[in-house]
Design a protein around this motif. Structure first.
Motif, PDB file in Angstrom:
ATOM      1  N   GLN A 341       0.810  -1.215   0.000  1.00  0.00           N
ATOM      2  CA  GLN A 341       0.000   0.000   0.000  1.00  0.00           C
ATOM      3  C   GLN A 341       0.844   1.266   0.000  1.00  0.00           C
ATOM      4  N   GLN A 342       2.114   1.167  -0.252  1.00  0.00           N
ATOM      5  CA  GLN A 342       2.944   2.359  -0.229  1.00  0.00           C
ATOM      6  C   GLN A 342       2.587   3.295  -1.389  1.00  0.00           C
ATOM      7  N   THR A 343       2.785   4.568  -1.160  1.00  0.00           N
ATOM      8  CA  THR A 343       2.538   5.591  -2.169  1.00  0.00           C
ATOM      9  C   THR A 343       3.841   6.336  -2.424  1.00  0.00           C
ATOM     10  N   ASP A 344       4.347   6.257  -3.639  1.00  0.00           N
ATOM     11  CA  ASP A 344       5.608   6.907  -3.992  1.00  0.00           C
ATOM     12  C   ASP A 344       6.719   6.515  -3.021  1.00  0.00           C
ATOM     13  N   GLY A 345       6.725   5.239  -2.642  1.00  0.00           N
ATOM     14  CA  GLY A 345       7.745   4.733  -1.737  1.00  0.00           C
ATOM     15  C   GLY A 345       7.499   5.028  -0.273  1.00  0.00           C
ATOM     16  N   ASP A 346       6.380   5.659   0.051  1.00  0.00           N
ATOM     17  CA  ASP A 346       6.064   6.056   1.418  1.00  0.00           C
ATOM     18  C   ASP A 346       5.004   5.117   1.991  1.00  0.00           C
ATOM     19  N   ARG A 347       5.261   4.515   3.140  1.00  0.00           N
ATOM     20  CA  ARG A 347       4.301   3.629   3.779  1.00  0.00           C
ATOM     21  C   ARG A 347       3.666   4.241   5.028  1.00  0.00           C
ATOM     22  N   ILE A 348       4.138   5.397   5.450  1.00  0.00           N
ATOM     23  CA  ILE A 348       3.601   5.999   6.678  1.00  0.00           C
ATOM     24  C   ILE A 348       2.322   6.765   6.357  1.00  0.00           C
ATOM     25  N   ARG A 349       1.260   6.401   7.028  1.00  0.00           N
ATOM     26  CA  ARG A 349      -0.012   7.127   6.870  1.00  0.00           C
ATOM     27  C   ARG A 349      -0.007   8.259   7.902  1.00  0.00           C
ATOM     28  N   HIS A 350       0.485   9.403   7.468  1.00  0.00           N
ATOM     29  CA  HIS A 350       0.889  10.478   8.366  1.00  0.00           C
ATOM     30  C   HIS A 350      -0.278  11.119   9.119  1.00  0.00           C
ATOM     31  N   GLY A 351      -1.471  11.095   8.553  1.00  0.00           N
ATOM     32  CA  GLY A 351      -2.615  11.690   9.230  1.00  0.00           C
ATOM     33  C   GLY A 351      -2.453  13.183   9.468  1.00  0.00           C
ATOM     34  N   ALA A 352      -2.001  13.918   8.462  1.00  0.00           N
ATOM     35  CA  ALA A 352      -1.746  15.347   8.641  1.00  0.00           C
ATOM     36  C   ALA A 352      -3.058  16.124   8.771  1.00  0.00           C
ATOM     37  N   ILE A 353      -3.886  16.044   7.741  1.00  0.00           N
ATOM     38  CA  ILE A 353      -5.183  16.719   7.831  1.00  0.00           C
ATOM     39  C   ILE A 353      -6.096  15.968   8.801  1.00  0.00           C
ATOM     40  N   ASP A 354      -6.087  14.637   8.700  1.00  0.00           N
ATOM     41  CA  ASP A 354      -6.909  13.789   9.561  1.00  0.00           C
ATOM     42  C   ASP A 354      -6.012  12.998  10.513  1.00  0.00           C
ATOM     43  N   ASN A 355      -5.698  13.523  11.729  1.00  0.00           N
ATOM     44  CA  ASN A 355      -6.339  14.693  12.282  1.00  0.00           C
ATOM     45  C   ASN A 355      -5.324  15.496  13.077  1.00  0.00           C
ATOM     46  N   ALA A 356      -4.086  15.567  12.550  1.00  0.00           N
ATOM     47  CA  ALA A 356      -3.111  16.437  13.209  1.00  0.00           C
ATOM     48  C   ALA A 356      -3.575  17.880  13.210  1.00  0.00           C
ATOM     49  N   THR A 357      -4.375  18.278  12.202  1.00  0.00           N
ATOM     50  CA  THR A 357      -4.904  19.652  12.209  1.00  0.00           C
ATOM     51  C   THR A 357      -5.825  19.880  13.409  1.00  0.00           C
ATOM     52  N   GLY A 358      -6.653  18.889  13.732  1.00  0.00           N
ATOM     53  CA  GLY A 358      -7.545  19.032  14.887  1.00  0.00           C
ATOM     54  C   GLY A 358      -6.780  19.080  16.190  1.00  0.00           C
ATOM     55  N   VAL A 359      -5.748  18.240  16.322  1.00  0.00           N
ATOM     56  CA  VAL A 359      -4.929  18.245  17.534  1.00  0.00           C
ATOM     57  C   VAL A 359      -4.197  19.574  17.660  1.00  0.00           C
ATOM     58  N   ALA A 360      -3.677  20.084  16.553  1.00  0.00           N
ATOM     59  CA  ALA A 360      -3.012  21.389  16.579  1.00  0.00           C
ATOM     60  C   ALA A 360      -3.961  22.474  17.065  1.00  0.00           C
ATOM     61  N   TYR A 501      -8.733  15.371  -2.008  1.00  0.00           N
ATOM     62  CA  TYR A 501      -8.148  14.822  -0.774  1.00  0.00           C
ATOM     63  C   TYR A 501      -8.715  13.439  -0.465  1.00  0.00           C
ATOM     64  N   PHE A 502     -10.036  13.301  -0.521  1.00  0.00           N
ATOM     65  CA  PHE A 502     -10.640  12.016  -0.204  1.00  0.00           C
ATOM     66  C   PHE A 502     -10.264  10.952  -1.237  1.00  0.00           C
ATOM     67  N   ALA A 503     -10.039  11.362  -2.458  1.00  0.00           N
ATOM     68  CA  ALA A 503      -9.697  10.398  -3.497  1.00  0.00           C
ATOM     69  C   ALA A 503      -8.261   9.897  -3.385  1.00  0.00           C
ATOM     70  N   SER A 504      -7.340  10.765  -2.951  1.00  0.00           N
ATOM     71  CA  SER A 504      -5.927  10.395  -3.064  1.00  0.00           C
ATOM     72  C   SER A 504      -5.152  10.373  -1.755  1.00  0.00           C
ATOM     73  N   ALA A 505      -5.710  10.912  -0.679  1.00  0.00           N
ATOM     74  CA  ALA A 505      -4.906  11.045   0.541  1.00  0.00           C
ATOM     75  C   ALA A 505      -5.569  10.502   1.798  1.00  0.00           C
ATOM     76  N   TYR A 506      -6.875  10.516   1.870  1.00  0.00           N
ATOM     77  CA  TYR A 506      -7.599  10.142   3.084  1.00  0.00           C
ATOM     78  C   TYR A 506      -7.206   8.737   3.547  1.00  0.00           C
ATOM     79  N   HIS A 507      -6.657   8.649   4.765  1.00  0.00           N
ATOM     80  CA  HIS A 507      -6.226   7.387   5.370  1.00  0.00           C
ATOM     81  C   HIS A 507      -5.119   6.709   4.560  1.00  0.00           C
ATOM     82  N   GLN A 508      -4.390   7.473   3.807  1.00  0.00           N
ATOM     83  CA  GLN A 508      -3.327   6.937   2.962  1.00  0.00           C
ATOM     84  C   GLN A 508      -2.026   7.723   3.197  1.00  0.00           C
ATOM     85  N   PRO A 509      -0.898   7.212   2.734  1.00  0.00           N
ATOM     86  CA  PRO A 509       0.368   7.926   2.934  1.00  0.00           C
ATOM     87  C   PRO A 509       0.369   9.344   2.376  1.00  0.00           C
TER      88      PRO A 509
END
Length: 563
Positions: A341-360, A501-509
């Motif tokens: 499930q890696q994206t461009d060699g990245d396997r970490i699902r960083h959760g930036a918008i969902d939901n580091a923005t809320g925690v910030a 965002y929902f198409a390409s990033a949501y819950h994904q790397p």
């Protein structure tokens, strides 16, 4: 998992010291207030997200080193801002006991139909999981039964099951509820999804019916997310609260199937998938056995008990400390994805918008409130665990509150703020029927902005955010998120950004922080939340559910405590 928070802070001091310096510099540049300490800073929001969504935090999955770093970071930020611990026994955290369940090794799935045998691929054709307390799942030639939307709603005179015996059988279920594709609203509130449309309900009802398994047919529009999101969660560990009745609460096997697989199953059984969907939208629907189709499914299960944590800080009220206003956001994301499930060699699902923005946002609200005058009511700032696993941290808090729920005036939950610049509006999730929605609209008007009701009610976001755990026990609660009416491009541009965002990033790397983000709009949204919280914390008002709300009756049981 029981580690001393002080040792966590020391262990990750390098992260927190650098973060604090950067955030202090960011806050000093704020311009919304004559006193920078009292202004929500877009730069500070961005810096929190950058750190929380960095590779070092490994996608912030519960029960992993990413949780350890996240908890340490949150504690340090709350402490630096001058807040008091709000957790258990005078600490910063509340333990949340969970069970983690995941497949050990591959799953073997074989479809037999019409004399043919076909091997199905877990993660590609379907996903299979379990929360049963077992070491192994083995279903042999389990027949498939189509049960429409899988809903039993006596108050609506609706029963999709019609008494069908599901013992030893796998239920095939449609996502969402019967009104989603009907030309006119019916018994399920039109396109605004009800709880009966949520996948969680479908699993629960199938378990009550004694099914051997349940597979939900994935379709992007009614699910409100693509197969990549299903795949991401379906191949990740499952979490549950500790249950004495786990056997009864869960089916032996649960999961999703691709629409294309469902179509082929129906076609081989001499049925038209679309015609059967339309039949399922009527109350006279009856279940259909999919001819001689059966599935054999086998996989090993690894189960373990873990203790995750909610992180809680507080500002005690000056005159009415037993009354409180809560700001919350979930800190967890999906951790590290499997290699496929890696994206461009990245396997970490960083959760930036969902939901580091809320925690910030919660961290910035805590900082600004701590720098200002003490409110009359107490303020709680809560970073919740395991939202992505079924609102489990919020459910645990609601069952074991650290401030009295009957005198919790409101919960303002924060999700997925926009990194795409200012908007004219702010939104809340779902149609809650609570006075807080009007309060949010009034706060927006006072700032020269507008309030937009959830533009995507069919996605069921009201049931997918942590505020729902509080609403179920009667506490007035909403989840606040970004509006779509962008200053640069209007609603069309906002909707395009959200859909991408929902198409390409949501819950994904791909859900990563970006140095080009423009968080001025997020800062404006958080400023409105500060306005709301300050007003409510310094008033004697009690928000309430609207007449007819299912949550109003629960709230009314504690009316005496608020007199």
């Amino acid at each position: 998992m029981h580690r001393n928070p002080k040792s966590l802070v020391a262990r990750f001091a390098g992260v927190t010291v650098l973060a604090t310096a950067a955030l202090t510099a960011a806050a000093s540049a704020a311009s919304d207030s004559p006193n920078p300490a009292l202004a929500i800073s877009a730069d500070a929001l961005s810096e929190h997200v950058r750190i929380l969504a960095s590779d070092a935090f490994e996608g912030r999955a519960p029960g992993t080193p990413g949780e350890e770093k996240t908890v340490a970071y949150l504690i340090e930020q709350f402490r630096k801002a001058g807040l008091e611990p709000g957790g258990t026994d005078g600490g910063w955290t509340q333990a949340v006991p969970l069970v983690r369940s995941q497949l050990r090794g591959p799953a073997t799935v074989t479809l037999r139909q019409g004399g043919d045998t076909r091997t199905l691929r877990n993660g590609e054709d379907l996903t299979v999981q379990t929360l049963r307390p077992v070491d192994r799942v083995a279903l042999d030639d389990a027949p498939l039964v189509f049960v429409g939307y899988g809903i039993t709603a006596p108050e609506l005179d609706w029963d999709d099951y019609k008494g069908v015996d599901l013992r030893g059988r796998i239920a095939v279920v449609l996502v969402n509820d019967p009104d989603f594709e009907t030309p006119q609203p019916g018994r399920f509130d039109g396109r605004a999804i009800t709880y009966y449309g949520r996948w969680t309900y479908k699993y629960e009802e199938a378990a009550r019916r004694g099914a051997a398994g349940v597979l939900i047919v994935h379709e992007t529009a009614p699910a409100a997310y693509g197969w990549a999101t299903v795949q991401s969660s379906g191949l990740s560990p499952l979490f549950d609260i500790e249950r004495a009745d786990a056997d009864a609460a869960h089916v032996p096997m649960r999961g999703w199937m691709q629409r294309a697989l469902a179509q082929s199953l129906f076609e081989a059984a001499g049925l038209d998938f679309e015609a059967q969907k339309q039949r399922a939208q009527r109350p006279d629907f009856t279940p259909v056995v999919l001819d001689d189709a059966s599935l054999s499914i086998a996989f090993e299960v690894q189960r373990e008990s873990i203790v995750s944590r909610n992180v809680i800080a507080k500002i005690p009220g000056g005159t009415r400390p037993d009354e409180s206003v809560v700001f919350s956001a979930h800190w967890d994301a999906y951790g590290v994805a499997p290699p496929e499930q890696q994206t461009d060699g990245d396997r970490i699902r960083h959760g930036a918008i969902d939901n580091a923005t809320g925690v910030a946002a919660v961290l910035e609200l805590a900082r600004v409130f701590a720098a200002g005058p003490r409110p009359q009511r107490s303020l709680l700032f809560v970073a919740l665990t395991a939202e992505e696993k079924g609102l489990l941290g919020a459910m645990h808090y609601a069952a074991h509150p650290l401030a009295p729920l009957e005198t919790t005036a409101a919960v303002f939950n924060i999700e997925m703020l926009s990194p795409d610049g200012p908007t004219r509006d702010i939104a809340s999730w779902g149609k809650g029927g609570v006075s807080l929605e009007r309060d949010l609209a009034n706060a927006a008007t006072a700032r020269g902005r507008s309030y937009s009701p959830d533009p995507n009610l069919e996605a069921g976001f009201f049931y997918r955010a942590d505020h729902f755990a509080f609403a179920r026990v009667g506490v007035p609660a909403i989840t606040v998120g970004a509006g779509l009416d962008r200053i640069d491009g209007g609603v069309a541009a906002g909707r395009a950004k959200r859909d991408a965002y929902f198409a390409s990033a949501y819950h994904q790397p791909g859900d990563r922080w970006n140095a080009d983000w423009d968080l001025r709009g997020a800062a404006q949204d958080v400023t409105l939340l500060h306005d709301l919280g300050a007003d409510l914390a310094n008033s004697t008002r009690w928000p309430a559910w609207d007449a007819g709300s299912p949550f109003g009756a629960v709230h009314a049981r504690s009316d005496e405590a608020r007199r």
